[in-house]
Scaffold this active site. Structure first.
Site, PDB file in Angstrom:
ATOM      1  N   PRO A  38      50.816  36.564  28.650  1.00 26.99           N
ATOM      2  CA  PRO A  38      49.635  36.377  27.849  1.00 26.99           C
ATOM      3  C   PRO A  38      48.816  37.437  27.483  1.00 26.99           C
ATOM      4  CG  PRO A  38      49.191  35.770  30.193  1.00 26.99           C
ATOM      5  CD  PRO A  38      50.851  36.442  30.078  1.00 26.99           C
ATOM      6  N   ASP A  39      48.194  37.300  26.395  1.00 23.88           N
ATOM      7  CA  ASP A  39      47.336  38.625  26.089  1.00 23.88           C
ATOM      8  C   ASP A  39      46.040  38.480  26.679  1.00 23.88           C
ATOM      9  OD1 ASP A  39      46.061  36.756  24.536  1.00 23.88           O
ATOM     10  OD2 ASP A  39      46.271  37.874  22.573  1.00 23.88           O
ATOM     11  N   PHE A  40      44.889  39.186  26.347  1.00 27.44           N
ATOM     12  CA  PHE A  40      43.695  39.219  27.151  1.00 27.44           C
ATOM     13  C   PHE A  40      42.886  38.125  26.458  1.00 27.44           C
ATOM     14  CE2 PHE A  40      45.890  43.037  28.298  1.00 27.44           C
ATOM     15  CZ  PHE A  40      45.539  42.863  29.924  1.00 27.44           C
ATOM     16  N   ARG A  41      42.747  38.226  24.990  1.00 25.32           N
ATOM     17  CA  ARG A  41      41.319  37.810  24.254  1.00 25.32           C
ATOM     18  C   ARG A  41      41.542  36.710  23.387  1.00 25.32           C
ATOM     19  NH1 ARG A  41      40.762  43.033  25.300  1.00 25.32           N
ATOM     20  NH2 ARG A  41      39.306  43.583  26.696  1.00 25.32           N
ATOM     21  N   ASN A 112      49.563  48.671  26.995  1.00 25.15           N
ATOM     22  CA  ASN A 112      50.243  47.387  27.659  1.00 25.15           C
ATOM     23  C   ASN A 112      50.565  48.252  29.022  1.00 25.15           C
ATOM     24  OD1 ASN A 112      49.536  45.870  25.590  1.00 25.15           O
ATOM     25  ND2 ASN A 112      51.807  46.011  24.944  1.00 25.15           N
ATOM     26  N   ASP A 114      52.868  46.664  30.853  1.00 29.58           N
ATOM     27  CA  ASP A 114      54.221  46.107  31.143  1.00 29.58           C
ATOM     28  C   ASP A 114      55.385  46.826  31.259  1.00 29.58           C
ATOM     29  OD1 ASP A 114      54.621  45.930  28.415  1.00 29.58           O
ATOM     30  OD2 ASP A 114      54.116  44.014  28.024  1.00 29.58           O
ATOM     31  N   HIS A 131      46.577  52.821  29.178  1.00 36.39           N
ATOM     32  CA  HIS A 131      45.914  52.071  30.169  1.00 36.39           C
ATOM     33  C   HIS A 131      46.856  52.246  31.556  1.00 36.39           C
ATOM     34  CE1 HIS A 131      43.184  49.940  27.094  1.00 36.39           C
ATOM     35  NE2 HIS A 131      43.005  51.232  27.378  1.00 36.39           N
ATOM     36  N   CYS A 139      46.682  54.935  46.986  1.00 44.21           N
ATOM     37  CA  CYS A 139      45.222  54.667  47.531  1.00 44.21           C
ATOM     38  C   CYS A 139      44.292  54.908  46.507  1.00 44.21           C
ATOM     39  CB  CYS A 139      45.341  55.434  48.858  1.00 44.21           C
ATOM     40  SG  CYS A 139      43.713  55.234  49.669  1.00 44.21           S
ATOM     41  N   CYS A 142      42.217  58.059  49.262  1.00 43.31           N
ATOM     42  CA  CYS A 142      42.844  59.208  49.404  1.00 43.31           C
ATOM     43  C   CYS A 142      44.108  59.654  48.559  1.00 43.31           C
ATOM     44  CB  CYS A 142      43.329  59.613  51.096  1.00 43.31           C
ATOM     45  SG  CYS A 142      45.042  58.624  51.241  1.00 43.31           S
ATOM     46  N   GLU A 231      45.110  38.563  13.554  1.00 42.35           N
ATOM     47  CA  GLU A 231      43.916  38.572  13.003  1.00 42.35           C
ATOM     48  C   GLU A 231      43.427  39.989  12.535  1.00 42.35           C
ATOM     49  OE1 GLU A 231      40.918  37.795  16.028  1.00 42.35           O
ATOM     50  OE2 GLU A 231      42.141  39.108  17.451  1.00 42.35           O
TER      51      GLU A 231
HETATM   52  P1  OAD Z   1      43.674  41.495  23.361  1.00 42.72           P
HETATM   53  O1  OAD Z   1      44.083  40.213  24.206  1.00 42.72           O
HETATM   54  O2  OAD Z   1      42.170  41.889  23.272  1.00 42.72           O
HETATM   55  O3  OAD Z   1      44.204  41.584  21.692  1.00 42.72           O
HETATM   56  C1  OAD Z   1      45.481  41.035  21.420  1.00 42.72           C
HETATM   57  C2  OAD Z   1      45.465  40.815  20.021  1.00 42.72           C
HETATM   58  O4  OAD Z   1      46.811  40.628  19.570  1.00 42.72           O
HETATM   59  C3  OAD Z   1      44.747  39.798  19.309  1.00 42.72           C
HETATM   60  O5  OAD Z   1      44.316  40.402  18.163  1.00 42.72           O
HETATM   61  C4  OAD Z   1      45.378  38.657  19.182  1.00 42.72           C
HETATM   62  O6  OAD Z   1      45.148  37.861  18.070  1.00 42.72           O
HETATM   63  C5  OAD Z   1      46.777  39.344  18.647  1.00 42.72           C
HETATM   64  N1  OAD Z   1      48.122  38.533  19.182  1.00 42.72           N
HETATM   65  C6  OAD Z   1      48.451  38.076  19.966  1.00 42.72           C
HETATM   66  N2  OAD Z   1      49.748  37.546  19.946  1.00 42.72           N
HETATM   67  C7  OAD Z   1      50.249  37.923  18.971  1.00 42.72           C
HETATM   68  C8  OAD Z   1      51.422  37.801  18.109  1.00 42.72           C
HETATM   69  N3  OAD Z   1      52.596  36.980  18.566  1.00 42.72           N
HETATM   70  N4  OAD Z   1      51.621  38.311  16.938  1.00 42.72           N
HETATM   71  C9  OAD Z   1      50.717  39.119  16.530  1.00 42.72           C
HETATM   72  N5  OAD Z   1      49.352  39.240  17.102  1.00 42.72           N
HETATM   73  C10 OAD Z   1      49.245  38.787  18.239  1.00 42.72           C
HETATM   74  O7  OAD Z   1      44.870  42.584  23.953  1.00 42.72           O
HETATM   75  P2  OAD Z   1      44.490  44.364  23.920  1.00 42.72           P
HETATM   76  O8  OAD Z   1      44.054  44.686  22.663  1.00 42.72           O
HETATM   77  O9  OAD Z   1      45.967  44.685  24.200  1.00 42.72           O
HETATM   78  O10 OAD Z   1      43.032  46.809  29.405  1.00 42.72           O
HETATM   79  O11 OAD Z   1      43.500  44.674  24.834  1.00 42.72           O
HETATM   80  C11 OAD Z   1      43.103  45.761  25.213  1.00 42.72           C
HETATM   81  C12 OAD Z   1      42.934  45.907  26.640  1.00 42.72           C
HETATM   82  O12 OAD Z   1      42.024  45.104  27.258  1.00 42.72           O
HETATM   83  C13 OAD Z   1      43.856  45.997  27.543  1.00 42.72           C
HETATM   84  O13 OAD Z   1      44.840  47.070  27.515  1.00 42.72           O
HETATM   85  C14 OAD Z   1      43.553  45.407  28.807  1.00 42.72           C
HETATM   86  C15 OAD Z   1      42.167  44.590  28.466  1.00 42.72           C
HETATM   87  O14 OAD Z   1      41.087  44.306  29.109  1.00 42.72           O
HETATM   88  C16 OAD Z   1      42.705  46.858  30.582  1.00 42.72           C
HETATM   89  O15 OAD Z   1      43.349  46.093  31.413  1.00 42.72           O
HETATM   90  C17 OAD Z   1      42.422  48.237  31.407  1.00 42.72           C
END
Ligand code: OAD
Length: 272
Positions: A38-41, A112, A114, A131, A139, A142, A231
Site C-alpha cells: 500500500p502507499d501512505f496517503r 521507498n 521496499d 528514506h 540500535c 549505541c 494525481e
Molecule cells: P504517498 O502515499 O504520499 O503518495 C503516493 C502517490 O502515488 C499519490 O499521489 C498517489 O495518488 C499515487 N499513486 C498510488 N498508486 C499509484 C499508481 N498505481 N499509479 C500512479 N500513481 C499512484 O507516498 P510517498 O509520496 O512515497 O516516509 O510518501 C512519501 C513519504 O511519506 C514516504 O517515504 C514515507 C511517508 O511517510 C517515511 O516513512 C519516512
C-alpha cells in the site's frame, strides 16, 4: 522551450534527437502499489487510512522516532507486512532499470523502503534511498548494527528486537528514516544532481515530504519534467516543458515505452 508539444510523444522525440543520457528519476510509494504494497496517503487504500487498529495518536506516529522510543510495537506490527522479500518489482521499476541498461540513468531517487529498485536490477550506486531501507538495522542508542538474520526472525514473530551489546539493550530499528531523523548522507551528497538532468521523471509520489519534495524544483527550467501519477502533485505542470501522464504509473510507463520504441524490451525484462 525544447518540446514542441506537451505530450509524451514529444518527450520521446526529444530523448531520441538530443542524445539524452542524464535522466533523473524520483519515485515514491505509488510505483509499488501494483506489487501489493500500500502507499501512505491514498484516501481508502493508503497505510495512514488503515492504522486505526494500532491506536496511534496520529497516523504518521508509526514512523516517528520519539513515538517509537516510547512504543515501538505499532511499527513492528507494520514491519511484518512491509518487510521486503515477498514482493516482485513492477513494470515501473523495470523501466528505471531499462534506463540504466541504456546508459541513460544519472540517478534514481526513491522514497521507498521496499528495495524493489534493486530487485529490478538497478545497481545500488545508481539509487539514492532517500528514506533509507530495510536492508540494514541498528540500535537507536549505541548505533551498533544488528544481524540481518535476527532481524528477520524478530519481524516474522512480530517481536521488538533489542540491542545485544552488554549494558545497552536499546531498541533496534531498521535504517529507515523516521520523522525527526536526518536523511542519509547519500541524499545530501546527490541532492543537487537534478540540476544536471536532461530529463526528469517523477512517478508515484505525492511530493508531500520534505526535503525530497523539493528535488523536482532543482531541475533546470528548460529541461522536460514528466509526471506519471494518479494525481497532479508538487506544482508539476506549471512549466512549459512539464508533461503530465495522469493515471496508473505502469500504464504511463508503457505509453512512454511505446513512444520510445522500447515496449517489447521493457515487457521482456519484466517477464523474466
Ligand atoms: P504517498 O502515499 O504520499 O503518495 C503516493 C502517490 O502515488 C499519490 O499521489 C498517489 O495518488 C499515487 N499513486 C498510488 N498508486 C499509484 C499508481 N498505481 N499509479 C500512479 N500513481 C499512484 O507516498 P510517498 O509520496 O512515497 O516516509 O510518501 C512519501 C513519504 O511519506 C514516504 O517515504 C514515507 C511517508 O511517510 C517515511 O516513512 C519516512
Amino acid at each position: 522551450v525544447t518540446l514542441y508539444a506537451r505530450t509524451i510523444e514529444a518527450v520521446a522525440d526529444y530523448v531520441k534527437k538530443n542524445n539524452v543520457k542524464r535522466v533523473v528519476v524520483m519515485t515514491g510509494a505509488g510505483i509499488s502499489t501494483a506489487a501489493g504494497i500500500p502507499d501512505f496517503r491514498s484516501p481508502k487504500t493508503g497505510l495512514y487510512a488503515n492504522l486505526a487498529r494500532l491506536n496511534l495518536p496520529y497516523a504518521e506516529a508509526v514512523f516517528d522516532i520519539s513515538f517509537f522510543r516510547q512504543n515501538p510495537r505499532p511499527f513492528y506490527e507494520l514491519a511484518h507486512e512491509l518487510y521486503p522479500g515477498k514482493y516482485r518489482p513492477t513494470i515501473s521499476h523495470c523501466f528505471v532499470n531499462l534506463l540504466h541498461k541504456k546508459g541513460m540513468l544519472l540517478k534514481a531517487f526513491t522514497q521507498n523502503i521496499d528495495c524493489l529498485e534493486r530487485e529490478a536490477g538497478v545497481p545500488g550506486d545508481a539509487i539514492v534511498e532517500a528514506h533509507g531501507s530495510f536492508a540494514t538495522q541498528r540500535c537507536i542508542d549505541c548505533h551498533t548494527e544488528y544481524p540481518d538474520a535476527k532481524m528477520k526472525e524478530a519481524i516474522s514473530k512480530k517481536e521488538v528486537p533489542h540491542c545485544a551489546q552488554q549494558e545497552c539493550g536499546g531498541l533496534v530499528k531498521p535504517d529507515i528514516v523516521f520523522f525527526g531523523e536526518a536523511l542519509p548522507e547519500a541524499f545530501h551528497r546527490n541532492r543537487s544532481l537534478p540540476a544536471q538532468a536532461d530529463l526528469a521523471i517523477i512517478m508515484g509520489t505525492s511530493l508531500t515530504v520534505q526535503p525530497f519534495a523539493s528535488l523536482p524544483s532543482f531541475v533546470q527550467e528548460d529541461t522536460p519534467r514528466v509526471l506519471i501519477n494518479l494525481e497532479r502533485v508538487g506544482g508539476l505542470g506549471s512549466r512549459a516543458d512539464d508533461v503530465l501522464l495522469l493515471g496508473d504509473c505502469d500504464e504511463g510507463v508503457r505509453k512512454f515505452a511505446d513512444a520510445l520504441g522500447w515496449r517489447e524490451e521493457l515487457e521482456s525484462m519484466w517477464e523474466k
